[in-house]
Design an enzyme around this catalytic site. Structure first.
Site, PDB file in Angstrom:
ATOM      1  N   LYS A   1      29.325 -33.263 -20.491  1.00 44.59           N
ATOM      2  CA  LYS A   1      30.681 -33.522 -19.972  1.00 44.59           C
ATOM      3  C   LYS A   1      31.618 -32.352 -20.267  1.00 44.59           C
ATOM      4  O   LYS A   1      32.367 -31.915 -19.405  1.00 44.59           O
ATOM      5  CB  LYS A   1      31.260 -34.813 -20.590  1.00 44.59           C
ATOM      6  CG  LYS A   1      30.412 -36.047 -20.343  1.00 44.59           C
ATOM      7  CD  LYS A   1      31.015 -37.288 -20.966  1.00 44.59           C
ATOM      8  CE  LYS A   1      31.114 -37.265 -22.477  1.00 44.59           C
ATOM      9  NZ  LYS A   1      29.817 -37.211 -23.190  1.00 44.59           N
TER      10      LYS A   1
ATOM     11  N   ARG B   1      23.454 -27.596 -30.219  1.00 38.39           N
ATOM     12  CA  ARG B   1      24.803 -27.166 -29.842  1.00 38.39           C
ATOM     13  C   ARG B   1      25.463 -26.360 -30.956  1.00 38.39           C
ATOM     14  O   ARG B   1      25.359 -26.691 -32.132  1.00 38.39           O
ATOM     15  CB  ARG B   1      25.674 -28.382 -29.520  1.00 38.39           C
ATOM     16  CG  ARG B   1      27.128 -27.976 -29.268  1.00 38.39           C
ATOM     17  CD  ARG B   1      27.933 -29.021 -28.583  1.00 38.39           C
ATOM     18  NE  ARG B   1      27.919 -30.296 -29.272  1.00 38.39           N
ATOM     19  CZ  ARG B   1      28.425 -31.409 -28.761  1.00 38.39           C
ATOM     20  NH1 ARG B   1      28.970 -31.398 -27.562  1.00 38.39           N
ATOM     21  NH2 ARG B   1      28.371 -32.541 -29.436  1.00 38.39           N
TER      22      ARG B   1
ATOM     23  N   ARG C   1      26.115 -42.266 -32.736  1.00 41.40           N
ATOM     24  CA  ARG C   1      26.840 -42.063 -31.470  1.00 41.40           C
ATOM     25  C   ARG C   1      26.069 -42.655 -30.302  1.00 41.40           C
ATOM     26  O   ARG C   1      26.660 -43.254 -29.396  1.00 41.40           O
ATOM     27  CB  ARG C   1      27.080 -40.561 -31.243  1.00 41.40           C
ATOM     28  CG  ARG C   1      28.152 -40.005 -32.156  1.00 41.40           C
ATOM     29  CD  ARG C   1      28.047 -38.520 -32.300  1.00 41.40           C
ATOM     30  NE  ARG C   1      28.418 -37.826 -31.092  1.00 41.40           N
ATOM     31  CZ  ARG C   1      28.108 -36.554 -30.843  1.00 41.40           C
ATOM     32  NH1 ARG C   1      27.399 -35.864 -31.713  1.00 41.40           N
ATOM     33  NH2 ARG C   1      28.506 -35.995 -29.734  1.00 41.40           N
TER      34      ARG C   1
ATOM     35  N   ARG D   1      28.847 -28.881 -35.088  1.00 38.98           N
ATOM     36  CA  ARG D   1      29.813 -29.964 -35.300  1.00 38.98           C
ATOM     37  C   ARG D   1      29.252 -30.959 -36.316  1.00 38.98           C
ATOM     38  O   ARG D   1      28.068 -31.264 -36.274  1.00 38.98           O
ATOM     39  CB  ARG D   1      30.070 -30.693 -33.963  1.00 38.98           C
ATOM     40  CG  ARG D   1      31.285 -30.179 -33.229  1.00 38.98           C
ATOM     41  CD  ARG D   1      31.439 -30.719 -31.834  1.00 38.98           C
ATOM     42  NE  ARG D   1      31.298 -32.154 -31.632  1.00 38.98           N
ATOM     43  CZ  ARG D   1      31.467 -32.741 -30.454  1.00 38.98           C
ATOM     44  NH1 ARG D   1      31.796 -32.029 -29.389  1.00 38.98           N
ATOM     45  NH2 ARG D   1      31.312 -34.034 -30.313  1.00 38.98           N
TER      46      ARG D   1
ATOM     47  N   ARG E   1      36.142 -45.151 -22.903  1.00 37.25           N
ATOM     48  CA  ARG E   1      34.849 -45.335 -23.553  1.00 37.25           C
ATOM     49  C   ARG E   1      34.582 -46.782 -23.929  1.00 37.25           C
ATOM     50  O   ARG E   1      33.562 -47.077 -24.546  1.00 37.25           O
ATOM     51  CB  ARG E   1      34.848 -44.516 -24.835  1.00 37.25           C
ATOM     52  CG  ARG E   1      34.028 -43.254 -24.761  1.00 37.25           C
ATOM     53  CD  ARG E   1      34.288 -42.519 -26.055  1.00 37.25           C
ATOM     54  NE  ARG E   1      33.225 -41.664 -26.381  1.00 37.25           N
ATOM     55  CZ  ARG E   1      33.357 -40.325 -26.394  1.00 37.25           C
ATOM     56  NH1 ARG E   1      34.477 -39.764 -26.058  1.00 37.25           N
ATOM     57  NH2 ARG E   1      32.349 -39.596 -26.745  1.00 37.25           N
TER      58      ARG E   1
HETATM   59  P1  AP5 Z   1      28.338 -30.737 -23.967  1.00 39.04           P
HETATM   60  O1  AP5 Z   1      28.861 -30.251 -22.679  1.00 39.04           O
HETATM   61  O2  AP5 Z   1      29.017 -30.319 -25.226  1.00 39.04           O
HETATM   62  O3  AP5 Z   1      28.117 -32.330 -23.896  1.00 39.04           O
HETATM   63  P2  AP5 Z   1      29.180 -33.507 -23.963  1.00 39.04           P
HETATM   64  O4  AP5 Z   1      28.730 -34.550 -23.010  1.00 39.04           O
HETATM   65  O5  AP5 Z   1      30.560 -32.985 -23.825  1.00 39.04           O
HETATM   66  O6  AP5 Z   1      28.878 -33.973 -25.434  1.00 39.04           O
HETATM   67  P3  AP5 Z   1      29.852 -34.413 -26.587  1.00 39.04           P
HETATM   68  O7  AP5 Z   1      28.954 -34.576 -27.795  1.00 39.04           O
HETATM   69  O8  AP5 Z   1      31.011 -33.487 -26.763  1.00 39.04           O
HETATM   70  O9  AP5 Z   1      30.319 -35.744 -26.078  1.00 39.04           O
HETATM   71  P4  AP5 Z   1      30.825 -36.869 -26.897  1.00 39.04           P
HETATM   72  O10 AP5 Z   1      31.223 -37.766 -25.823  1.00 39.04           O
HETATM   73  O11 AP5 Z   1      29.906 -37.459 -27.899  1.00 39.04           O
HETATM   74  O12 AP5 Z   1      31.929 -36.160 -27.819  1.00 39.04           O
HETATM   75  P5  AP5 Z   1      33.495 -36.096 -27.715  1.00 39.04           P
HETATM   76  O13 AP5 Z   1      33.903 -34.764 -28.159  1.00 39.04           O
HETATM   77  O14 AP5 Z   1      33.967 -36.604 -26.401  1.00 39.04           O
HETATM   78  O15 AP5 Z   1      26.795 -30.292 -24.039  1.00 39.04           O
HETATM   79  C1  AP5 Z   1      26.002 -30.604 -25.187  1.00 39.04           C
HETATM   80  C2  AP5 Z   1      25.065 -29.416 -25.463  1.00 39.04           C
HETATM   81  O16 AP5 Z   1      24.153 -29.276 -24.366  1.00 39.04           O
HETATM   82  C3  AP5 Z   1      25.770 -28.064 -25.584  1.00 39.04           C
HETATM   83  O17 AP5 Z   1      25.091 -27.298 -26.536  1.00 39.04           O
HETATM   84  C4  AP5 Z   1      25.623 -27.423 -24.187  1.00 39.04           C
HETATM   85  O18 AP5 Z   1      25.621 -26.011 -24.253  1.00 39.04           O
HETATM   86  C5  AP5 Z   1      24.283 -27.979 -23.757  1.00 39.04           C
HETATM   87  N1  AP5 Z   1      24.199 -28.205 -22.315  1.00 39.04           N
HETATM   88  C6  AP5 Z   1      25.139 -28.734 -21.494  1.00 39.04           C
HETATM   89  N2  AP5 Z   1      24.685 -28.825 -20.239  1.00 39.04           N
HETATM   90  C7  AP5 Z   1      23.405 -28.361 -20.269  1.00 39.04           C
HETATM   91  C8  AP5 Z   1      22.382 -28.214 -19.293  1.00 39.04           C
HETATM   92  N3  AP5 Z   1      22.589 -28.558 -18.002  1.00 39.04           N
HETATM   93  N4  AP5 Z   1      21.181 -27.720 -19.669  1.00 39.04           N
HETATM   94  C9  AP5 Z   1      20.956 -27.379 -20.957  1.00 39.04           C
HETATM   95  N5  AP5 Z   1      21.882 -27.486 -21.942  1.00 39.04           N
HETATM   96  C10 AP5 Z   1      23.077 -27.977 -21.598  1.00 39.04           C
HETATM   97  O19 AP5 Z   1      33.909 -37.193 -28.777  1.00 39.04           O
HETATM   98  C11 AP5 Z   1      33.677 -36.999 -30.144  1.00 39.04           C
HETATM   99  C12 AP5 Z   1      34.128 -38.209 -30.918  1.00 39.04           C
HETATM  100  O20 AP5 Z   1      35.548 -38.415 -30.717  1.00 39.04           O
HETATM  101  C13 AP5 Z   1      33.498 -39.543 -30.546  1.00 39.04           C
HETATM  102  O21 AP5 Z   1      32.245 -39.726 -31.170  1.00 39.04           O
HETATM  103  C14 AP5 Z   1      34.563 -40.517 -31.056  1.00 39.04           C
HETATM  104  O22 AP5 Z   1      34.515 -40.652 -32.440  1.00 39.04           O
HETATM  105  C15 AP5 Z   1      35.861 -39.799 -30.705  1.00 39.04           C
HETATM  106  N6  AP5 Z   1      36.362 -40.168 -29.366  1.00 39.04           N
HETATM  107  C16 AP5 Z   1      36.556 -39.324 -28.318  1.00 39.04           C
HETATM  108  N7  AP5 Z   1      37.006 -40.009 -27.244  1.00 39.04           N
HETATM  109  C17 AP5 Z   1      37.085 -41.311 -27.619  1.00 39.04           C
HETATM  110  C18 AP5 Z   1      37.442 -42.503 -26.946  1.00 39.04           C
HETATM  111  N8  AP5 Z   1      37.828 -42.500 -25.659  1.00 39.04           N
HETATM  112  N9  AP5 Z   1      37.398 -43.660 -27.632  1.00 39.04           N
HETATM  113  C19 AP5 Z   1      37.025 -43.697 -28.930  1.00 39.04           C
HETATM  114  N10 AP5 Z   1      36.647 -42.610 -29.631  1.00 39.04           N
HETATM  115  C20 AP5 Z   1      36.684 -41.416 -28.978  1.00 39.04           C
END
Ligand code: AP5
Length: 216
Positions: free
Chosen positions: A13, A127, A171, A160, A88
């Site tokens: 994402k 990552r 997660r 991270r 979410r």
């Molecule tokens: P990346 O693009 O970083 O993936 P992502 O889907 O953004 O993963 P996140 O771990 O950031 O998502 P998340 O939803 O768990 O975390 P968030 O920060 O939102 O890609 C991942 C890896 O793969 C990278 O190394 C990238 O280079 C690689 N990659 C990408 N595409 C690729 C491809 N096509 N091929 C190969 N490699 C690839 O949330 C973090 C925390 O915040 C949550 O756990 C929660 O505690 C809190 N939080 C955030 N929003 C909320 C909410 N709405 N409600 C409650 N808690 C929340």
């Protein structure tokens, strides 16, 4: 245009969010990135959120909702925005609908990134994130030009805390229990677009672009 990027942790994402926001010309509102910024700045909300994030648990709905409400009221969101990581939970989705309806707005599409669990674990474990600008890399799939150094700003790359094995497991459990049911909510509304988010980031971006262009 109002887009929601949906999918499990590690689905890509953030990687696609930055590209889509650039291509469409709208801000990328990532709740995870906002919380990480607030935590790094030592704010009360950031510190509160950090505990949940490190454990891999969702931050309570009210904290997230207040943050999104404030963010999308800012002038740069007037022409639209992309939500990455929100909503979410079903409660967050319902509140978002009400929030947008009050402004006379609605979601154009929810882009659901579909990726198998073993690939998610591989992506999250490899990552690396820039400590300064937040740019994201992968040790194998998206390596930086110089090992451990951000291409964009030259700062150090780190893992991270929530990309450690125990947090990843939590997660994925949180996603299955609380977030995946939101797919049914948007499916029933007809706004859901499924994207098979495998292949290179460029391949996935091509699929996303085709969907976004079909919305015009
Ligand atoms: P990346 O693009 O970083 O993936 P992502 O889907 O953004 O993963 P996140 O771990 O950031 O998502 P998340 O939803 O768990 O975390 P968030 O920060 O939102 O890609 C991942 C890896 O793969 C990278 O190394 C990238 O280079 C690689 N990659 C990408 N595409 C690729 C491809 N096509 N091929 C190969 N490699 C690839 O949330 C973090 C925390 O915040 C949550 O756990 C929660 O505690 C809190 N939080 C955030 N929003 C909320 C909410 N709405 N409600 C409650 N808690 C929340």
């Amino acid at each position: 245009m109002i887009l929601v990027l949906f999918g499990p942790p590690g689905a890509g994402k953030g990687t696609q969010g930055a590209r889509i926001a650039d291509a469409v010309g709208i801000p990328n509102v990532s709740t995870g990135a906002i919380f990480r910024g607030l935590a790094a700045a030592g704010t009360e909300v950031g510190t509160q959120a950090l505990g949940y994030m490190k454990r891999g648990e969702l931050v309570p709905d009210q904290i997230v909702v207040d943050l999104v409400k404030e963010r999308i009221a800012q002038p740069d969101c007037e022409k639209g925005f992309l939500l990455d990581g929100f909503p979410r939970t079903i409660a967050q989705a319902e509140i978002l609908d009400t929030m947008l309806a009050d402004l006379g707005l609605g979601i154009d599409a929810v882009l659901n990134f579909d990726v198998a669990e073993d690939l998610l674990i591989e992506r999250l474990s490899g990552r690396r994130t820039c400590i300064t600008c937040g740019a994201t890399y992968h040790v194998v799939a998206v390596p930086p030009k110089v090992d451990g150094t951000c291409d964009a700003c030259g700062a150090d790359l780190v893992q991270r805390p929530d990309d450690m094995p125990e947090s990843i497991r939590t997660r994925l459990r949180e996603y299955a229990a609380k977030t995946e049911p939101v797919l049914g909510y948007y499916g029933a509304k007809g706004s859901l677009k499924n994207i098979e988010a495998i292949g290179s980031p460029e391949d996935v971006f091509a699929s996303v672009t085709a969907v976004v262009q079909s919305l015009d």
